[in-house]
Design a protein around this motif. Structure first.
Motif, PDB file in Angstrom:
ATOM      1  N   GLN A  28       2.069  -2.534  -4.433  1.00 37.10           N
ATOM      2  CA  GLN A  28       1.910  -2.774  -3.110  1.00 37.10           C
ATOM      3  C   GLN A  28       1.485  -3.758  -2.900  1.00 37.10           C
ATOM      4  N   SER A  34      11.355  -4.732  -0.360  1.00 36.19           N
ATOM      5  CA  SER A  34      11.269  -3.487   1.011  1.00 36.19           C
ATOM      6  C   SER A  34      11.977  -2.204   0.080  1.00 36.19           C
ATOM      7  N   SER A  37       8.289  -0.599  -0.379  1.00 37.96           N
ATOM      8  CA  SER A  37       7.488  -0.666   0.224  1.00 37.96           C
ATOM      9  C   SER A  37       6.515   0.090   1.040  1.00 37.96           C
ATOM     10  N   GLU A  39       7.019   1.831   2.983  1.00 33.60           N
ATOM     11  CA  GLU A  39       6.934   1.792   4.979  1.00 33.60           C
ATOM     12  C   GLU A  39       8.344   3.035   4.941  1.00 33.60           C
ATOM     13  N   ASP A  41      11.995   3.872   6.439  1.00 35.52           N
ATOM     14  CA  ASP A  41      13.513   3.208   6.502  1.00 35.52           C
ATOM     15  C   ASP A  41      14.810   4.046   7.029  1.00 35.52           C
ATOM     16  N   TRP A 162      15.474   9.321   7.947  1.00 30.43           N
ATOM     17  CA  TRP A 162      14.197   8.516   6.651  1.00 30.43           C
ATOM     18  C   TRP A 162      14.252   8.331   5.892  1.00 30.43           C
ATOM     19  N   VAL A 164      10.577   7.083   2.865  1.00 34.25           N
ATOM     20  CA  VAL A 164       9.689   6.226   2.004  1.00 34.25           C
ATOM     21  C   VAL A 164      10.188   5.765   0.805  1.00 34.25           C
ATOM     22  N   TYR A 168       2.755   6.205   0.138  1.00 36.43           N
ATOM     23  CA  TYR A 168       2.996   6.449   1.707  1.00 36.43           C
ATOM     24  C   TYR A 168       1.613   6.956   1.699  1.00 36.43           C
ATOM     25  N   GLU A 174       0.927   7.922  11.620  1.00 34.43           N
ATOM     26  CA  GLU A 174       2.359   6.857  11.435  1.00 34.43           C
ATOM     27  C   GLU A 174       3.494   8.150  11.089  1.00 34.43           C
TER      28      GLU A 174
END
Length: 185
Positions: A28, A34, A37, A39, A41, A162, A164, A168, A174
């Motif tokens: 990480q 990505s 990542s 995050e 997506d 979405w 990830v 995470y 978030e």
């Protein structure tokens, strides 16, 4: 190509792209792609949940195609994946916090049978997670293979909102805001 050959290819691909148990945070921090990542997506938004068949530790079957009416947070993990193990208590807490408004499905990609998964769940005493398995890696393949953990958020109609890939923090503001936005629709 036979089903067995496809399974072996899937296992190999998942193994190559999967997490590194020796240094989960290093990937990480080292500028990983990505795709891993950690995050949110939204690139696959609208895709339907795969109609894969899962099994639990008691050999009961669940067809994901029939899981609709409630938003689903689908997590692919394995007992040998350090970032996956790190996420499991956070996902258990998340499942408890959201109760019946969100179904959190953790799906093991372990290939060695249910014993490893059963031992892992027994040792960690999760209160809210169901232990599902995908021993043929069909679900991982249907979701594009890649790294573990992979978590996909589906709305109540079974459409992806979405995903990830990678580690995470499911206790973060978030994460909660992203889930709350799906539940509000």
């Amino acid at each position: 190509m036979s089903r067995f050959s496809l399974t072996l290819v899937s296992i190999f691909a998942l193994s190559l792209a999967a997490c590194d148990r020796s240094a989960p945070d290093a990937a990480q921090e080292s500028g990983a792609s990505s795709a891993a990542s950690g995050e949110i997506d939204r690139g696959n938004a609208g895709a339907l949940m795969p109609a894969a068949n899962l099994r639990d530790l008691e050999e009961r079957e669940l067809n994901l195609g029939a899981v609709q009416g409630t938003p689903v947070l689908l997590n692919l993990w394995a007992t040998w994946c350090a970032p996956c193990i790190k996420e499991m208590p956070l996902l258990d807490e998340l499942a408890g916090d959201y109760g019946e408004s969100l179904r959190v499905l953790t799906v093991s990609q372990d290939m060695g049978g249910p014993d490893k998964v059963a031992d892992f769940f027994a040792q960690n005493r999760f209160d809210h997670l169901e232990s599902w398995m995908d021993p043929q890696a069909e679900l991982g393949f249907a979701l594009g293979g890649g790294s573990l953990p992979t978590t996909v958020m589906y709305d109540a109609q079974g459409q992806e909102v979405w995903r990830v890939r990678g580690d995470y923090d499911w206790s973060s503001e978030e994460a909660r805001a992203a889930i709350d936005a799906v539940l509000a629709n």
